[in-house]
Scaffold this motif. Sequence first.
Motif, PDB file in Angstrom:
ATOM      1  N   MET A  65      -0.856   4.297  -0.110  1.00 40.19           N
ATOM      2  CA  MET A  65      -1.584   5.488  -0.129  1.00 40.19           C
ATOM      3  C   MET A  65      -1.450   6.549   0.864  1.00 40.19           C
ATOM      4  O   MET A  65      -2.052   7.674   0.838  1.00 40.19           O
ATOM      5  CB  MET A  65      -3.281   4.886   0.274  1.00 40.19           C
ATOM      6  N   CYS A  66      -0.428   6.477   1.796  1.00 36.60           N
ATOM      7  CA  CYS A  66       0.000   7.766   2.683  1.00 36.60           C
ATOM      8  C   CYS A  66       1.266   7.547   2.930  1.00 36.60           C
ATOM      9  O   CYS A  66       2.114   6.577   2.754  1.00 36.60           O
ATOM     10  CB  CYS A  66      -0.944   7.650   3.910  1.00 36.60           C
TER      11      CYS A  66
ATOM     12  N   MET B 203       2.887   7.014   5.523  1.00 36.02           N
ATOM     13  CA  MET B 203       3.255   6.279   6.980  1.00 36.02           C
ATOM     14  C   MET B 203       3.720   5.067   6.219  1.00 36.02           C
ATOM     15  O   MET B 203       4.511   4.213   7.041  1.00 36.02           O
ATOM     16  CB  MET B 203       2.081   6.212   7.772  1.00 36.02           C
ATOM     17  N   GLY B 204       3.563   4.842   5.033  1.00 30.26           N
ATOM     18  CA  GLY B 204       3.901   3.520   4.416  1.00 30.26           C
ATOM     19  C   GLY B 204       5.068   3.932   3.211  1.00 30.26           C
ATOM     20  O   GLY B 204       5.719   4.722   3.733  1.00 30.26           O
TER      21      GLY B 204
ATOM     22  N   CYS C 242       3.322   0.254   3.009  1.00 30.89           N
ATOM     23  CA  CYS C 242       3.341  -0.797   4.099  1.00 30.89           C
ATOM     24  C   CYS C 242       3.069  -1.968   3.304  1.00 30.89           C
ATOM     25  O   CYS C 242       2.273  -2.178   2.083  1.00 30.89           O
ATOM     26  CB  CYS C 242       2.066  -0.627   4.924  1.00 30.89           C
TER      27      CYS C 242
ATOM     28  N   CYS D  40       0.869  -1.082   0.016  1.00 33.95           N
ATOM     29  CA  CYS D  40      -0.122   0.043   0.088  1.00 33.95           C
ATOM     30  C   CYS D  40       0.794   1.082   0.018  1.00 33.95           C
ATOM     31  O   CYS D  40       1.706   1.348   0.829  1.00 33.95           O
ATOM     32  CB  CYS D  40      -0.904  -0.148   1.315  1.00 33.95           C
TER      33      CYS D  40
ATOM     34  N   GLY E  15      -1.336  -2.744   7.911  1.00 30.86           N
ATOM     35  CA  GLY E  15      -0.698  -1.627   7.508  1.00 30.86           C
ATOM     36  C   GLY E  15      -0.397  -0.915   8.763  1.00 30.86           C
ATOM     37  O   GLY E  15      -1.109  -1.028   9.736  1.00 30.86           O
ATOM     38  N   VAL E  16       0.309   0.330   9.002  1.00 27.41           N
ATOM     39  CA  VAL E  16       0.190   0.895   9.961  1.00 27.41           C
ATOM     40  C   VAL E  16      -0.971   1.598  10.575  1.00 27.41           C
ATOM     41  O   VAL E  16      -1.109   1.780  11.605  1.00 27.41           O
ATOM     42  CB  VAL E  16       1.505   2.402   9.568  1.00 27.41           C
ATOM     43  N   CYS E  17      -1.758   1.899   9.595  1.00 27.13           N
ATOM     44  CA  CYS E  17      -3.032   2.557   9.944  1.00 27.13           C
ATOM     45  C   CYS E  17      -3.934   1.242  10.300  1.00 27.13           C
ATOM     46  O   CYS E  17      -5.130   1.657  10.896  1.00 27.13           O
ATOM     47  CB  CYS E  17      -3.629   3.245   8.721  1.00 27.13           C
TER      48      CYS E  17
ATOM     49  N   ARG F   6      -8.122  -1.722  -2.697  1.00 27.83           N
ATOM     50  CA  ARG F   6      -7.993  -0.388  -2.997  1.00 27.83           C
ATOM     51  C   ARG F   6      -7.211  -0.540  -4.314  1.00 27.83           C
ATOM     52  O   ARG F   6      -7.353   0.277  -5.072  1.00 27.83           O
ATOM     53  CB  ARG F   6      -7.471   0.120  -1.768  1.00 27.83           C
TER      54      ARG F   6
ATOM     55  N   ALA G   1      -6.342   6.959   1.890  1.00 32.46           N
ATOM     56  CA  ALA G   1      -6.151   6.187   3.182  1.00 32.46           C
ATOM     57  C   ALA G   1      -7.275   6.812   4.139  1.00 32.46           C
ATOM     58  O   ALA G   1      -7.696   7.953   4.037  1.00 32.46           O
ATOM     59  CB  ALA G   1      -4.961   7.082   3.647  1.00 32.46           C
TER      60      ALA G   1
HETATM   61 FE1  SF4 Z   1      -1.671   2.297   3.357  1.00 29.94          FE
HETATM   62 FE2  SF4 Z   1      -2.457   2.553   5.899  1.00 29.94          FE
HETATM   63 FE3  SF4 Z   1       0.150   1.962   5.196  1.00 29.94          FE
HETATM   64 FE4  SF4 Z   1      -0.777   4.382   4.637  1.00 29.94          FE
HETATM   65  S1  SF4 Z   1      -0.726   3.257   6.821  1.00 29.94           S
HETATM   66  S2  SF4 Z   1       0.649   3.266   3.489  1.00 29.94           S
HETATM   67  S3  SF4 Z   1      -2.733   3.760   4.227  1.00 29.94           S
HETATM   68  S4  SF4 Z   1      -1.525   0.625   4.863  1.00 29.94           S
END
Ligand code: SF4
Length: 656
Positions: free
Chosen positions: A50-51, A53-54, A56, A48, A76-78, A88, A206
């Motif tokens: 999408m943000c 934080m990854g 991921c 992923c 993932g982190v979220c 997605r 995200a």
């Molecule tokens: Fe994707 Fe969530 Fe990781 Fe961001 S934190 S990259 S939205 S899985």
Amino acid sequence: MADSEKKKSIDKASLEMLEKACGDNVSLAFDRAAVMKPCPIGEVGNCCIMCSMGPCRVPLPKGRKETPEDKRKRRGVCGATAETIAARNFVRKIAAGTAAHSDHGRAVSELFLATAKGQAPGYEIRDEQKLMQVALDFGVEIGERTIEEIAVDVGNKAMAEFGRQEGELLFLKKAPLKRQEIWRKEGVAPRGIDREVVEAMHRTSAGVDQEYHNLMRQGVRASLADGWGGSMIATELQDILFGTPTPVLGQINLGVLKDNEVNIVIHGHEPLLSEMLAAAAQDKDIIKLAKEKGASGINLAGMCCTANEILMRHGIPLAGNFMQQELALVTGAVDAMVVDVQCIMESLPDIAQCYHTKLITTSAKAMMPGAMHIEFDEHKAMESAKEVLRVAIDNFPRRGTNVAIPKQKTDLIAGFSHETVNYLLGGLFRSSYRPLNDNIINGRIRGVAGVVGCNNARVGHNEAHIAMVKELIKNDVLVLQTGCSAMASAMAGLMVPEAAAKYAGAGLASVCEAVGIPPVLHMGSCVDNSRILIAATAMVKDGGLGDDISDLPVAGAGPEWMSEKAIAIGQYFVASGVYTVFGVTWPTTGSQELTDLLFKEFEDIYGAMWDFEPDAVKAANLMIAHIDKKRKALGIDKARDRVLYDMEMRRELEAV
Ligand code: SF4
Ligand code: MSK
């Protein structure tokens, strides 16, 4: 030639150019694919981005079955699960594919409207009959109004389909009633095309939609906005503007390039400029200029889907499909390659520099470092086209001695629009799909397959297309094709009437011989997959094969797919009721749940499902098994057992 080289393509001309590229020290997609291995995590939908934080990664455990504990930790982190991440990614592919086809449809609509208003000199309404048909589809009043007045209303209605906020796309009404009911029941009937793409992007960002069934509902909705929206608008309006295709003789492969003429390869997807290039190439002054520069004439040749568009309407030869775009430059004989949008490799400027080729971009949406840009202006289209041709002509004397044009070129018949198939099967006064349905019911034709999509550098060029198509026609399955897949079959000699006797089963061959068609029909470019939807609908409407597309003994495939557009196409095939099998690789296998939804549960919801099989012959047999399952459900499976071709049956066929 080393065995590893031979595996890169089954086409002799391509192999010759691969060898030349090696000698010329030119790096090709084939070479880069060997070095650049796909990321095993991203390949199956488990990455992923999408943000920030990854990225991921949530890979499946290696070498063992996933446990509940693994599943709990695969986030993932979220906290996004593997299902959400894979869904997605998949929905974003659909959104991107839909956007590409639909932005093409929008460009055509803009030109259509400008033409109707008299603001696009050089273009005209060529197919008035089809204009009336689309006017009826769009609810535009015909009465005593002029062609221009009707066309302005049709153009405005088409443009409004992109931004429609409420209700449903107008072309959905062309589908069988039962199919429309399924879409409404599932809540997937698309509103505006742009709206569905925007909502798909919103929901997949995200922290928004986190339920994979619900995400896929939007994926389905966006894909239908492509097939029954943007792509269908592109096809229908192009037919009105440039003419509805009728059978035309063409030639394909790198051997269509000429050593004594100015070779101009037109590559991409939108036929707006290429139609004008075809006209400008006939201009006396332009031909005179070419002769002054020492050439005997001007040779236009197509590449990828622009090629299919100008072949279908003008018989302009095809230089090749997706994996041959670099190879065309390696011949050293291309004086200019003119590109618009989609499927254009970024490697082209570097390769063009190794030879004398001028690479010309023409769309404000697609520029390339190292290329010359001549922007196509629809209000001055002929001027833009002549400017492009002059650059190519001026470049002809710079052609060096490092030139090798392969000999291979193959004849093909193209131009099988829905209208043409209708006419060929039923004749001018009783045009219908009745004879096709009858031959399916009596078992001479086992079923119909749509084999479409790209080439892919990860598999042998054209190999899977040809293996699949040969297996299908051998088993009496009539094959409809578009895009690069159609071009692969054409190169292999499957798109001439004589191919029926050589490759098709006895039943299919007898029908092809009686009607005078090849066993594999070229229906056009990628947006023209909408023609396959209309053909399937016509089969339903003609009766005897159920009351929905999902009842028909038909199947779809993308054996060498690579583009996001192919996923959008496959998804609208499935959502329209067509079992569809893809090859190469499958982007959701990192989530068992999502894969089960696409490969199993969709059958209950949409009457059709996705499937994945990289072995093309096995994939063809999955399609045949599906066709047989549908024949059985229709109660026509016994008919095939009884098919014996006595003289009376042959005479009856000839009367078709
Ligand atoms: Fe994707 Fe969530 Fe990781 Fe961001 S934190 S990259 S939205 S899985
Ligand atoms: S051109 S989308 S490689 S079929 Fe339509 Fe070919 Fe696929 Fe591009």
